[in-house]
Write a protein that holds these residues in place. Structure first.
Motif, PDB file in Angstrom:
ATOM      1  N   ARG A  23       0.984  -1.534  -0.154  1.00  0.00           N
ATOM      2  CA  ARG A  23      -0.010   0.010  -0.079  1.00  0.00           C
ATOM      3  C   ARG A  23       1.204   1.148   0.056  1.00  0.00           C
ATOM      4  N   PHE A  51      -7.779  -3.930  -2.708  1.00  0.00           N
ATOM      5  CA  PHE A  51      -6.476  -2.899  -2.004  1.00  0.00           C
ATOM      6  C   PHE A  51      -7.535  -2.077  -1.040  1.00  0.00           C
ATOM      7  N   ASP A  52      -8.633  -2.134  -1.120  1.00  0.00           N
ATOM      8  CA  ASP A  52      -9.962  -1.147  -1.078  1.00  0.00           C
ATOM      9  C   ASP A  52     -10.703  -1.567  -0.238  1.00  0.00           C
ATOM     10  N   HIS A  92      -4.613   1.549  -9.592  1.00  0.00           N
ATOM     11  CA  HIS A  92      -6.115   1.436 -10.350  1.00  0.00           C
ATOM     12  C   HIS A  92      -5.838   0.522 -10.818  1.00  0.00           C
ATOM     13  N   ASN A  93      -5.287  -0.511 -11.036  1.00  0.00           N
ATOM     14  CA  ASN A  93      -5.393  -2.007 -11.190  1.00  0.00           C
ATOM     15  C   ASN A  93      -5.042  -3.300  -9.773  1.00  0.00           C
ATOM     16  N   ASN A  94      -5.203  -4.157  -9.956  1.00  0.00           N
ATOM     17  CA  ASN A  94      -5.370  -4.896  -8.692  1.00  0.00           C
ATOM     18  C   ASN A  94      -3.454  -5.342  -9.136  1.00  0.00           C
ATOM     19  N   GLU A 121      -0.347  -2.924  -9.142  1.00  0.00           N
ATOM     20  CA  GLU A 121      -0.430  -2.445  -7.699  1.00  0.00           C
ATOM     21  C   GLU A 121       0.155  -3.809  -6.658  1.00  0.00           C
ATOM     22  N   GLY A 169     -10.830  -5.579 -11.453  1.00  0.00           N
ATOM     23  CA  GLY A 169      -9.312  -5.702 -11.002  1.00  0.00           C
ATOM     24  C   GLY A 169      -8.764  -4.677 -11.670  1.00  0.00           C
ATOM     25  N   HIS A 206      -3.598   5.707  -6.203  1.00  0.00           N
ATOM     26  CA  HIS A 206      -3.181   4.358  -6.117  1.00  0.00           C
ATOM     27  C   HIS A 206      -3.237   3.156  -7.347  1.00  0.00           C
ATOM     28  N   GLU A 248      -9.606  -1.183 -11.456  1.00  0.00           N
ATOM     29  CA  GLU A 248      -9.410  -0.646 -10.143  1.00  0.00           C
ATOM     30  C   GLU A 248      -8.692  -1.358  -9.179  1.00  0.00           C
ATOM     31  N   ASN A 249      -7.998  -0.165  -8.152  1.00  0.00           N
ATOM     32  CA  ASN A 249      -7.705  -1.350  -6.491  1.00  0.00           C
ATOM     33  C   ASN A 249      -8.759  -2.275  -6.196  1.00  0.00           C
ATOM     34  N   GLU A 254       0.540   4.477  -3.754  1.00  0.00           N
ATOM     35  CA  GLU A 254       0.438   5.394  -3.258  1.00  0.00           C
ATOM     36  C   GLU A 254       1.087   6.702  -2.544  1.00  0.00           C
TER      37      GLU A 254
END
Length: 436
Positions: free
Chosen positions: A300, A390-391, A334-336, A339, A383, A332, A386-387, A303
């Motif tokens: 994390r 991780f949200d 914006h991609n699992n 990230e 995914g 972040h 967006e994360n 970001e």
């Protein structure tokens, strides 16, 4: 007499543990749409319940046989994330804050191997009814409040800044979190509507309630104007249709064409393809992993350093501040997947991919694949944009789906084992059969 007293005490302790686990799970379900405070409360209650269960003299403990391959990959991801924090200790501002985030998967895994959760909580009909009511009622409340805020610009319960008047934002005013959480409800409800028998297995709530909830959730999903979440819904619907029938696939395609045509003439966000923020975040995350391939920047932590990375890599500024001046977006990946690699390094990235693959494979082999595979498809596709893993609120929803899916898979395995045991007839019968 003493033995009876000990037995009575154990039974009382067991009931208390079950009550705590049920209450914690109830809070997590409410937290899907009502926010992180309920999720945090659920975690506290569950930790107390788990601690009590493991110390309970009635024998409630850990059953490691309930841990699937995907669970071990998730354990690997947690370990890799913890290692990445330690390896980047000097550049991480809040060590405790980063470690605290790892409680989400850890608590889910602990619940998974605590057999009492399935046997004494989830399998009781009235408890399942309560969980379904919590899910649907909290979703309806979030949609209602979001709709009022969207139409009037005034939040009915509290002041939120900013207030989105062009997109439905749910109870808390966080459009992205609301939309990426709502996508799973839309896909799940579509499966339950198409398979009434499965809905009746889950709950005694009348099936027409599921139909009404799907219409409500589907309309709200469109009004969020969130492209990645809508792609997740589309992936879930297409997967569901392909697993059911060709006619359903054609019907889904027709509905998609009609909805797409309406969105096009409405000039909605669904047809706005330029997104410099996401492109920059993806590129920065990829380059960050190239720079820090082994341990990443720390779980994390991408970001926090995203602006510094983009400045150093010579990116063009991708957004504007309140005064209209061009600035770099801080956020972040914006991609699992990006990230995972950028924050936790190669070990965390591979572990995350292993978790995704094994969970999909386990769901595909299930009797209820038509319910769970579309949900996983929505998770995998959304995914990319967006994360979601991780949200906090979205992760809570994903891990609840994972937990319930594994409880179902384990139950199927139990039934298969019982079936195998009973398939061998007695010697006098002279035959072996697999009929039930």
């Amino acid at each position: 007499m003493r033995g009876e007293g000990i037995t009575s005490h154990c039974e009382l302790s067991s009931r208390r543990c079950v009550g705590l686990l049920a209450a914690g799970l109830f809070c997590l379900v409410l937290g899907i749409f009502l926010g992180g405070q309920l999720v945090a409360a659920g975690h506290v209650i569950l930790l107390i319940g788990l601690f009590a269960a493991f110390l309970n003299r009635a024998g409630i403990g850990v059953n490691w046989k309930l841990m699937p391959a995907s669970g071990w990959w998730l354990v690997g991801f947690v370990l890799a994330s913890a290692i990445s924090i330690v390896a980047n200790w000097t550049i991480i501002e809040s060590h405790l804050g980063h470690f605290k985030r790892l409680r989400y998967p850890l608590i889910s895994l602990a619940l998974l191997v605590t057999s009492v959760l399935a046997t004494a909580v989830v399998r009781e009909k009235w408890r399942r009814d309560v969980l379904v009511i919590a899910w649907l009622s909290s979703m309806a409340l979030a949609i209602l409040v979001g709709f009022i805020t969207w139409r009037t610009g005034v939040h009915p319960f509290r002041y939120i800044d900013p207030i989105y008047t062009t997109r439905l934002s749910g109870l808390l005013g966080h459009t992205m979190t609301f939309a990426y959480t709502l996508q799973f409800s839309v896909v799940a409800l579509a499966g339950f509507v198409l398979m009434p028998g499965v809905w009746k297995k889950v709950t005694r709530i009348p099936w027409p309630v599921a139909v009404s909830a799907l219409l409500l959730a589907g309309g709200a999903m469109y009004l969020t104007y969130t492209r990645g979440a809508m792609l997740g819904v589309t992936a879930g619907f297409v997967t569901l249709a392909m697993m059911r029938s060709f006619k359903l696939l054609v019907a889904i395609a027709a509905i998609g064409v009609i909805a797409g045509t309406y969105a096009y003439f409405e000039s909605s966000r669904y047809f706005q393809f330029e997104d410099p923020v996401r492109l920059n975040q993806w590129s920065a995350a990829a380059l960050s992993w190239v720079e820090h391939p082994v341990f990443g920047l720390g779980f994390r932590n991408f970001e926090i350093y995203s602006v510094e990375l983009k400045e150093r890599f010579g990116f063009e500024k991708d957004t504007v501040d309140a005064s209209g001046e061009p600035v770099f977006f801080k956020g972040h990946a914006h991609n699992n997947y990006l990230e995972a690699f950028a924050s936790t390094g190669v070990l965390g990235g591979i572990a995350f991919l292993g978790f995704c693959f094994c969970w999909l494979r386990e769901a595909w082999r299930s009797e209820h694949a038509a319910i769970f595979v579309p949900l996983i498809a929505a998770f995998l596709v959304s995914g990319f944009f967006e994360n979601t893993f991780f949200d906090s609120e979205v992760l809570n929803c994903i891990l609840l789906i994972y937990l319930f899916s594994q409880i179902v898979f384990n139950r199927e395995a139990e039934r298969a084992g019982d079936h195998s045991s009973s398939s061998v007839s007695s010697p006098s019968a002279g035959t072996i059969t697999t009929e039930t």
